[in-house]
Design a protein around this motif. Structure first.
Motif, PDB file in Angstrom:
ATOM      1  N   CYS A   1       0.847  -1.204   0.000  1.00  0.00           N
ATOM      2  CA  CYS A   1       0.000   0.000   0.000  1.00  0.00           C
ATOM      3  C   CYS A   1       0.877   1.246   0.000  1.00  0.00           C
ATOM      4  N   PHE A   2       1.931   1.238   0.812  1.00  0.00           N
ATOM      5  CA  PHE A   2       2.842   2.376   0.844  1.00  0.00           C
ATOM      6  C   PHE A   2       3.517   2.568  -0.517  1.00  0.00           C
ATOM      7  N   GLY A   3       4.007   1.471  -1.100  1.00  0.00           N
ATOM      8  CA  GLY A   3       4.680   1.571  -2.397  1.00  0.00           C
ATOM      9  C   GLY A   3       3.766   2.152  -3.461  1.00  0.00           C
ATOM     10  N   ALA A   4       2.520   1.678  -3.496  1.00  0.00           N
ATOM     11  CA  ALA A   4       1.567   2.196  -4.480  1.00  0.00           C
ATOM     12  C   ALA A   4       1.287   3.675  -4.231  1.00  0.00           C
ATOM     13  N   HIS A   5       1.153   4.058  -2.974  1.00  0.00           N
ATOM     14  CA  HIS A   5       0.868   5.451  -2.649  1.00  0.00           C
ATOM     15  C   HIS A   5       2.050   6.359  -3.021  1.00  0.00           C
ATOM     16  N   ASP A   6       3.264   5.926  -2.718  1.00  0.00           N
ATOM     17  CA  ASP A   6       4.432   6.744  -3.048  1.00  0.00           C
ATOM     18  C   ASP A   6       4.585   6.891  -4.566  1.00  0.00           C
ATOM     19  N   LEU A   7       4.327   5.824  -5.299  1.00  0.00           N
ATOM     20  CA  LEU A   7       4.380   5.910  -6.762  1.00  0.00           C
ATOM     21  C   LEU A   7       3.261   6.802  -7.291  1.00  0.00           C
ATOM     22  N   ASN A   8       2.105   6.767  -6.635  1.00  0.00           N
ATOM     23  CA  ASN A   8       1.007   7.649  -7.014  1.00  0.00           C
ATOM     24  C   ASN A   8       1.437   9.105  -6.901  1.00  0.00           C
ATOM     25  N   LEU A   9       2.137   9.448  -5.831  1.00  0.00           N
ATOM     26  CA  LEU A   9       2.628  10.825  -5.668  1.00  0.00           C
ATOM     27  C   LEU A   9       3.607  11.196  -6.779  1.00  0.00           C
ATOM     28  N   TYR A  10       4.486  10.258  -7.131  1.00  0.00           N
ATOM     29  CA  TYR A  10       5.429  10.499  -8.228  1.00  0.00           C
ATOM     30  C   TYR A  10       4.660  10.746  -9.531  1.00  0.00           C
ATOM     31  N   LEU A  11       3.630   9.935  -9.771  1.00  0.00           N
ATOM     32  CA  LEU A  11       2.874  10.044 -11.022  1.00  0.00           C
ATOM     33  C   LEU A  11       2.050  11.331 -11.089  1.00  0.00           C
ATOM     34  N   ASP A  12       1.794  11.952  -9.955  1.00  0.00           N
ATOM     35  CA  ASP A  12       1.116  13.252  -9.977  1.00  0.00           C
ATOM     36  C   ASP A  12       1.947  14.281 -10.732  1.00  0.00           C
ATOM     37  N   THR A  13       3.267  14.160 -10.652  1.00  0.00           N
ATOM     38  CA  THR A  13       4.140  15.125 -11.326  1.00  0.00           C
ATOM     39  C   THR A  13       4.777  14.573 -12.596  1.00  0.00           C
ATOM     40  N   HIS A  14       4.661  13.258 -12.825  1.00  0.00           N
ATOM     41  CA  HIS A  14       5.217  12.621 -14.022  1.00  0.00           C
ATOM     42  C   HIS A  14       4.159  11.697 -14.637  1.00  0.00           C
ATOM     43  N   PRO A  15       3.039  12.255 -15.114  1.00  0.00           N
ATOM     44  CA  PRO A  15       1.913  11.416 -15.552  1.00  0.00           C
ATOM     45  C   PRO A  15       2.155  10.604 -16.821  1.00  0.00           C
ATOM     46  N   ASN A  16       3.220  10.864 -17.540  1.00  0.00           N
ATOM     47  CA  ASN A  16       3.480  10.144 -18.791  1.00  0.00           C
ATOM     48  C   ASN A  16       4.545   9.072 -18.667  1.00  0.00           C
ATOM     49  N   ASP A  17       4.964   8.756 -17.457  1.00  0.00           N
ATOM     50  CA  ASP A  17       6.002   7.748 -17.235  1.00  0.00           C
ATOM     51  C   ASP A  17       5.357   6.363 -17.243  1.00  0.00           C
ATOM     52  N   ARG A  18       5.361   5.733 -18.421  1.00  0.00           N
ATOM     53  CA  ARG A  18       4.662   4.462 -18.618  1.00  0.00           C
ATOM     54  C   ARG A  18       5.207   3.356 -17.708  1.00  0.00           C
ATOM     55  N   ALA A  19       6.495   3.267 -17.544  1.00  0.00           N
ATOM     56  CA  ALA A  19       7.082   2.216 -16.709  1.00  0.00           C
ATOM     57  C   ALA A  19       6.631   2.355 -15.254  1.00  0.00           C
ATOM     58  N   MET A  20       6.564   3.587 -14.776  1.00  0.00           N
ATOM     59  CA  MET A  20       6.131   3.804 -13.401  1.00  0.00           C
ATOM     60  C   MET A  20       4.634   3.555 -13.235  1.00  0.00           C
ATOM     61  N   ILE A  21       3.856   3.828 -14.264  1.00  0.00           N
ATOM     62  CA  ILE A  21       2.422   3.524 -14.219  1.00  0.00           C
ATOM     63  C   ILE A  21       2.234   2.014 -14.112  1.00  0.00           C
ATOM     64  N   GLU A  22       3.014   1.268 -14.887  1.00  0.00           N
ATOM     65  CA  GLU A  22       2.921  -0.194 -14.824  1.00  0.00           C
ATOM     66  C   GLU A  22       3.337  -0.713 -13.449  1.00  0.00           C
ATOM     67  N   LEU A  23       4.391  -0.144 -12.873  1.00  0.00           N
ATOM     68  CA  LEU A  23       4.815  -0.552 -11.541  1.00  0.00           C
ATOM     69  C   LEU A  23       3.758  -0.179 -10.500  1.00  0.00           C
ATOM     70  N   TYR A  24       3.185   1.005 -10.629  1.00  0.00           N
ATOM     71  CA  TYR A  24       2.110   1.420  -9.728  1.00  0.00           C
ATOM     72  C   TYR A  24       0.950   0.429  -9.787  1.00  0.00           C
ATOM     73  N   ASN A  25       0.537   0.069 -11.001  1.00  0.00           N
ATOM     74  CA  ASN A  25      -0.575  -0.881 -11.154  1.00  0.00           C
ATOM     75  C   ASN A  25      -0.231  -2.238 -10.551  1.00  0.00           C
ATOM     76  N   ARG A  26       1.014  -2.674 -10.696  1.00  0.00           N
ATOM     77  CA  ARG A  26       1.440  -3.951 -10.108  1.00  0.00           C
ATOM     78  C   ARG A  26       1.385  -3.886  -8.580  1.00  0.00           C
ATOM     79  N   TYR A  27       1.880  -2.793  -8.003  1.00  0.00           N
ATOM     80  CA  TYR A  27       1.849  -2.629  -6.546  1.00  0.00           C
ATOM     81  C   TYR A  27       0.412  -2.513  -6.040  1.00  0.00           C
ATOM     82  N   ARG A  28      -0.426  -1.800  -6.775  1.00  0.00           N
ATOM     83  CA  ARG A  28      -1.819  -1.637  -6.369  1.00  0.00           C
ATOM     84  C   ARG A  28      -2.538  -2.981  -6.374  1.00  0.00           C
TER      85      ARG A  28
END
Length: 157
Positions: free
Chosen positions: A89-116
């Protein structure tokens, strides 16, 4: 100590902190002028390591006065499963914060979805075995009302 002495003491402390940051004594990279975070999923801490550090990003992790983060040693299976849920849950939340400022980072979106997804699966497994964690979990939607049937943490032996 009067106002002027406090002011100069604060200014001196600020100058020392600024010099230390500029000299690389700490890794508060986000305080450096023109710092642009370059990150890839392989460069991040894993979910547990990020959880105990409070930051998934090694280049932004500042250990302050802690030489080594506190390792969590669960006392039983329930605590172990809850630590697993917390870490993802923490990992997904921290990546969510990153994606707020980097919304086009496809690799991080995939990692976020995996953690979620991992956190949702871990939460379902935990609730199946030990009961609901929150009042709005799926386990409380059934009849009879399950929220207050589980033992409270202080009732566990």
């Amino acid at each position: 100590m009067n106002y002027n002495e406090n002011y100069y003491e604060d200014q001196n402390r600020n100058m020392i902190a600024m010099k230390n940051t500029m000299n690389g004594v700490n890794n508060n990279n986000f305080n450096k002028c023109n710092y642009v975070q370059q990150v890839a999923p392989d460069d991040l801490y894993d979910a547990y390591a990020g959880f105990i550090r409070g930051n998934m990003f090694p280049d932004l992790y500042n250990q302050y006065k802690i030489s080594k983060p506190f390792e969590i040693e669960p006392m039983n299976e329930q605590a172990g499963m809850l630590t697993y849920v917390d870490a993802y849950c923490f990992g997904a939340h921290d990546l969510n914060l990153y994606l707020d400022t980097h919304p086009n980072d496809r690799a991080m979106i995939e990692l976020y979805n995996r953690y979620r997804m991992e956190s949702e699966n871990a939460l379902k497994q935990y609730e199946k075995k030990f009961g609901p964690i929150t009042v709005d979990s799926e386990a409380t939607l059934a009849f009879p009302w399950e929220w207050n049937n589980s033992p409270w943490p202080w009732e566990n032996k």
